[in-house]
Design a protein around this motif. Structure first.
Motif, PDB file in Angstrom:
ATOM      1  N   UNK A 245      13.342 -34.369  75.715  1.00  0.00           N
ATOM      2  CA  UNK A 245      13.684 -34.437  77.132  1.00  0.00           C
ATOM      3  C   UNK A 245      12.448 -34.646  77.996  1.00  0.00           C
ATOM      4  N   UNK A 246      12.643 -35.045  79.253  1.00  0.00           N
ATOM      5  CA  UNK A 246      11.501 -35.183  80.162  1.00  0.00           C
ATOM      6  C   UNK A 246      10.903 -33.801  80.448  1.00  0.00           C
ATOM      7  N   UNK A 247       9.812 -33.773  81.182  1.00  0.00           N
ATOM      8  CA  UNK A 247       9.165 -32.501  81.534  1.00  0.00           C
ATOM      9  C   UNK A 247       8.968 -32.414  83.041  1.00  0.00           C
ATOM     10  N   UNK A 248       9.126 -31.199  83.565  1.00  0.00           N
ATOM     11  CA  UNK A 248       8.837 -30.964  84.974  1.00  0.00           C
ATOM     12  C   UNK A 248       7.386 -30.498  85.100  1.00  0.00           C
ATOM     13  N   UNK A 249       6.854 -30.485  86.312  1.00  0.00           N
ATOM     14  CA  UNK A 249       5.447 -30.182  86.544  1.00  0.00           C
ATOM     15  C   UNK A 249       5.241 -28.773  87.090  1.00  0.00           C
TER      16      UNK A 249
END
Length: 157
Positions: free
Chosen positions: A18-22
């Motif tokens: 999955x994508x990643x948040x910052x």
């Protein structure tokens, strides 16, 4: 509410990652929320390797509110308390207004919605709308969460 692929933090191979948040951006937004409402940012960090969310704790108007950000999707929730056994989700209109400029805000009612599933490990089926991968389904079969919030914000290892 649809449970997206990888929202739990589990996946089988890199094509399912999955994508990643910052965390950096989340800290900036949390600090700005505290400043905007004459409050204080008490803490902001990654929970640990066994969770799928980041969190900050804000003290505003003599109350503490946890702000939770899923590590993989820009989903924010608010809670009155957080521990490995239970998260108590709440709605917060002021914080909702500020964080909604950057994230999708999930309300307490949606997070407390029951997770509907049938079957055992070999034939496990989620009835709620979802794109979950087989690794996530195996984790859900093992941990047996009751609500959507327990899937979106978890301490599974």
């Amino acid at each position: 509410m649809e449970l997206l692929n990888g929202v739990t933090g589990f996946y089988i191979d890199t094509k399912d990652e999955p994508p990643a948040t910052s965390l950096k951006q989340f800290k900036i937004h949390s600090y700005e929320a505290a400043r905007t409402y004459n409050g204080e940012l008490l803490e902001c960090n990654d929970t640990d390797v066994h969770s799928n969310f980041l969190f900050s704790i804000l003290r505003i108007s003599n109350k503490e509110v946890y702000v939770l950000l899923n590590k993989h999707y820009p989903f924010v929730a608010f809670a009155s308390s957080v521990n490995e056994e239970r998260i108590f989700f709440v709605n917060d209109k002021e914080l909702n207004f500020l964080f909604s400029a950057f994230y999708t805000i999930l309300d307490a009612e949606s997070l407390n919605e029951r997770l509907l599933y049938t079957g055992k490990k070999e034939s496990f089926l989620i009835k709620n709308d979802n794109q979950l991968n087989s690794s996530e389904l195996a984790q859900i079969a093992y941990w047996k969460p009751i609500t959507l919030g327990e899937v979106l914000y978890n301490y599974w290892d």
